[in-house]
Design a protein around this motif. Structure first.
Motif, mmCIF file in Angstrom:
data_model
loop_
_atom_site.group_PDB
_atom_site.id
_atom_site.type_symbol
_atom_site.label_atom_id
_atom_site.label_comp_id
_atom_site.label_asym_id
_atom_site.label_seq_id
_atom_site.Cartn_x
_atom_site.Cartn_y
_atom_site.Cartn_z
ATOM 1 N N UNK A 132 0.826 -1.210 0.000
ATOM 2 C CA UNK A 132 0.000 0.000 0.000
ATOM 3 C C UNK A 132 0.863 1.264 0.000
ATOM 4 N N UNK A 133 1.943 1.238 0.786
ATOM 5 C CA UNK A 133 2.835 2.398 0.837
ATOM 6 C C UNK A 133 3.498 2.641 -0.512
ATOM 7 N N UNK A 134 3.963 1.572 -1.148
ATOM 8 C CA UNK A 134 4.572 1.707 -2.470
ATOM 9 C C UNK A 134 3.559 2.241 -3.473
ATOM 10 N N UNK A 135 2.338 1.711 -3.422
ATOM 11 C CA UNK A 135 1.293 2.165 -4.349
ATOM 12 C C UNK A 135 1.023 3.658 -4.194
ATOM 13 N N UNK A 136 0.896 4.123 -2.937
ATOM 14 C CA UNK A 136 0.641 5.547 -2.693
ATOM 15 C C UNK A 136 1.804 6.404 -3.200
ATOM 16 N N UNK A 137 3.022 5.938 -2.957
ATOM 17 C CA UNK A 137 4.190 6.708 -3.361
ATOM 18 C C UNK A 137 4.289 6.793 -4.888
ATOM 19 N N UNK A 138 4.056 5.687 -5.576
ATOM 20 C CA UNK A 138 4.101 5.702 -7.041
ATOM 21 C C UNK A 138 3.032 6.632 -7.614
ATOM 22 N N UNK A 139 1.857 6.639 -6.979
ATOM 23 C CA UNK A 139 0.800 7.550 -7.415
ATOM 24 C C UNK A 139 1.245 9.002 -7.266
ATOM 25 N N UNK A 140 1.890 9.326 -6.126
ATOM 26 C CA UNK A 140 2.418 10.676 -5.904
ATOM 27 C C UNK A 140 3.444 11.052 -6.973
ATOM 28 N N UNK A 141 4.342 10.130 -7.263
ATOM 29 C CA UNK A 141 5.403 10.402 -8.225
ATOM 30 C C UNK A 141 4.848 10.580 -9.637
ATOM 31 N N UNK A 160 1.810 11.796 -10.294
ATOM 32 C CA UNK A 160 1.156 13.106 -10.304
ATOM 33 C C UNK A 160 2.174 14.232 -10.474
ATOM 34 N N UNK A 161 3.373 14.033 -9.931
ATOM 35 C CA UNK A 161 4.420 15.046 -10.052
ATOM 36 C C UNK A 161 5.132 14.985 -11.403
ATOM 37 N N UNK A 162 4.836 13.949 -12.195
ATOM 38 C CA UNK A 162 5.463 13.814 -13.506
ATOM 39 C C UNK A 162 6.839 13.197 -13.477
ATOM 40 N N UNK A 163 7.182 12.562 -12.339
ATOM 41 C CA UNK A 163 8.508 11.959 -12.214
ATOM 42 C C UNK A 163 8.569 10.575 -12.857
ATOM 43 N N UNK A 164 7.437 9.876 -12.878
ATOM 44 C CA UNK A 164 7.367 8.562 -13.510
ATOM 45 C C UNK A 164 6.076 8.472 -14.304
ATOM 46 N N UNK A 177 14.984 10.248 -14.391
ATOM 47 C CA UNK A 177 16.025 10.099 -13.372
ATOM 48 C C UNK A 177 16.447 11.423 -12.750
ATOM 49 N N UNK A 178 16.699 12.485 -13.529
ATOM 50 C CA UNK A 178 17.100 13.749 -12.908
ATOM 51 C C UNK A 178 16.051 14.285 -11.935
ATOM 52 N N UNK A 179 14.759 14.182 -12.286
ATOM 53 C CA UNK A 179 13.714 14.665 -11.392
ATOM 54 C C UNK A 179 13.645 13.845 -10.114
ATOM 55 N N UNK A 180 13.819 12.536 -10.237
ATOM 56 C CA UNK A 180 13.812 11.682 -9.052
ATOM 57 C C UNK A 180 14.979 12.025 -8.134
#
Length: 230
Positions: A195-204, A206-210, A222-225
């Protein structure tokens, strides 16, 4: 597999890259190869440690299980990697399970025969120790990630590490993972929850990092991450 083919494959591995033709000859005499089908186990945690393996083609999951049966992924290995890293220098049992994630071709060397070779060739030992030292540095860095970073940062660091080991570069900034890791897989790699990984990937996302490619594989900026870590 012909000896010349085995030699070419083994010398792609850092462990053997600096060995001379003369030094490689006895290694080739004891090296063997085998194809493993997806889903099969190469060895189980606690089995007697008998061989060290080198991946010619495919992917292997190294994982442990605790007393409750919970899985903790230690690593996902692919072409050009060896396991277990400490195998040549311990008279022990395999410290984890090794499961084939896709059809895989392995070259393997019996430990007792390799030890006899090393005893007769101490200069080769020095070359091998240098390679294993690099592996220890990598493991130390991963331990530091666990201690010094929160879960959000650990997930970002994991993505960057996966991009390095399993990535296909699409541009100067973007890397596409060649393996499709589930949220559970990634959670097990860092001792977190799905669940934590899922929430984090969703955040990333939304930010356009992935982003997720059409085939389901992740594409990472990679640079944004890396900027997100500072």
């Amino acid at each position: 597999m012909y000896p010349d083919t085995v030699k070419e494959l083994l010398q792609r591995f850092p462990l053997f890259q600096n060995l001379t033709e003369f030094e490689m000859e006895p290694v080739l005499r004891i090296a063997k190869n085998r194809t493993y089908r997806q889903g099969t186990h190469i060895f189980m945690q606690g089995d007697p440690l008998t061989n060290v393996y080198f991946i010619h083609h495919g992917k292997v999951k190294i994982y442990r299980t605790d007393l409750q049966g919970k899985e903790q992924i230690v690593n996902i290995l692919s072409r050009g990697e060896m396991f277990p890293h400490q195998g040549f220098f311990r008279n022990d049992n395999y410290p984890a399970h090794a499961e084939v994630m896709e059809d895989t071709v392995l070259i393997y060397i019996p430990i007792n025969e390799f030890e006899e070779f090393l005893i007769s060739n101490p200069e080769v030992c020095i070359k091998i120790f240098r390679v294993l030292g690099d592996k220890l540095v990598d493991l130390q860095k991963r331990l530091e990630e666990k201690i010094l970073h929160n879960t959000y940062e650990q997930i970002i660091l994991l993505l960057i590490r996966l991009a390095k080991n399993h990535g296909i570069r699409l541009s100067n900034d973007e890397v596409k993972l060649s393996t499709q890791f589930t949220n559970k897989d990634m959670a097990n790699m860092i001792g977190s929850s799905r669940e934590t990984v899922s929430r984090t990937l969703t955040q990333l996302k939304k930010k356009g990092f992935i982003q997720t490619a059409e085939d389901g594989h992740l594409i990472l900026d990679i640079p944004l991450l890396k900027e997100e870590l500072f």
